[in-house]
Write a protein that holds these residues in place. Structure first.
Motif, PDB file in Angstrom:
ATOM      1  N   HIS A   1      24.766 -39.821  39.006  1.00 12.45           N
ATOM      2  CA  HIS A   1      24.202 -40.335  37.760  1.00 12.45           C
ATOM      3  C   HIS A   1      22.853 -41.020  37.990  1.00 12.45           C
ATOM      4  CE1 HIS A   1      27.538 -39.572  35.075  1.00 12.45           C
ATOM      5  NE2 HIS A   1      28.375 -40.122  35.938  1.00 12.45           N
ATOM      6  N   GLN A   2      22.562 -41.416  39.209  1.00 10.29           N
ATOM      7  CA  GLN A   2      21.320 -42.131  39.502  1.00 10.29           C
ATOM      8  C   GLN A   2      20.129 -41.183  39.383  1.00 10.29           C
ATOM      9  OE1 GLN A   2      21.569 -45.407  39.783  1.00 10.29           O
ATOM     10  NE2 GLN A   2      23.795 -45.166  39.693  1.00 10.29           N
ATOM     11  N   ASP A   3      19.054 -41.638  38.775  1.00  5.66           N
ATOM     12  CA  ASP A   3      17.827 -40.835  38.606  1.00  5.66           C
ATOM     13  C   ASP A   3      18.139 -39.483  37.985  1.00  5.66           C
ATOM     14  OD1 ASP A   3      16.157 -42.845  39.818  1.00  5.66           O
ATOM     15  OD2 ASP A   3      16.990 -42.224  41.743  1.00  5.66           O
ATOM     16  N   PHE A   4      19.019 -39.480  37.009  1.00  4.12           N
ATOM     17  CA  PHE A   4      19.524 -38.253  36.404  1.00  4.12           C
ATOM     18  C   PHE A   4      18.405 -37.337  35.901  1.00  4.12           C
ATOM     19  CE2 PHE A   4      21.183 -35.801  32.800  1.00  4.12           C
ATOM     20  CZ  PHE A   4      22.224 -35.136  33.420  1.00  4.12           C
ATOM     21  N   LEU A   5      17.458 -37.896  35.149  1.00  9.75           N
ATOM     22  CA  LEU A   5      16.396 -37.055  34.603  1.00  9.75           C
ATOM     23  C   LEU A   5      15.534 -36.454  35.702  1.00  9.75           C
ATOM     24  CD1 LEU A   5      15.293 -39.046  31.438  1.00  9.75           C
ATOM     25  CD2 LEU A   5      16.699 -36.997  31.566  1.00  9.75           C
ATOM     26  N   ASP A   6      15.221 -37.242  36.722  1.00  9.29           N
ATOM     27  CA  ASP A   6      14.438 -36.703  37.838  1.00  9.29           C
ATOM     28  C   ASP A   6      15.177 -35.547  38.511  1.00  9.29           C
ATOM     29  OD1 ASP A   6      12.382 -38.497  37.429  1.00  9.29           O
ATOM     30  OD2 ASP A   6      13.115 -39.918  38.933  1.00  9.29           O
TER      31      ASP A   6
END
Length: 99
Positions: A86-91
């Protein structure tokens, strides 16, 4: 267990105030529709001053009761970091779509 997705914001009040953060939040958010627990709109506060600022912002968004605003205002409680995927999902989504 139900959970609410949230962002933890650590800030220096000599650089930006809680009220300014609420202004930025309100500019990016339209909490005018009810949603599930996971995606509900919420503002968390650490003290009475922040609670009052949050209530004022919701009142402002609702234009003095003319529009229903779906935002929970709650004291800060335990915050759990989401799983790594889930971390830095968009990246991560942008990286995988560029392949």
């Amino acid at each position: 267990m139900d959970a609410t997705e949230a962002c933890l914001i650590e800030f220096d009040p000599t650089v930006i105030t809680y009220e300014e953060i609420l202004d930025q939040w309100a500019d990016m958010h339209a909490p005018f529709y009810p949603s599930s627990c996971q995606y509900r709109s919420a503002i968390f506060y650490c003290n009475e001053k922040q609670c009052n600022a949050a209530k004022s912002k919701i009142e402002e968004l609702g234009k003095g009761g003319q529009r229903k605003v779906y935002v929970d205002i709650e004291p800060v409680s335990a915050f759990y970091r989401a799983e790594e995927y889930h971390q830095d999902f968009l990246d991560k989504q942008m990286s995988s779509s560029a392949i």
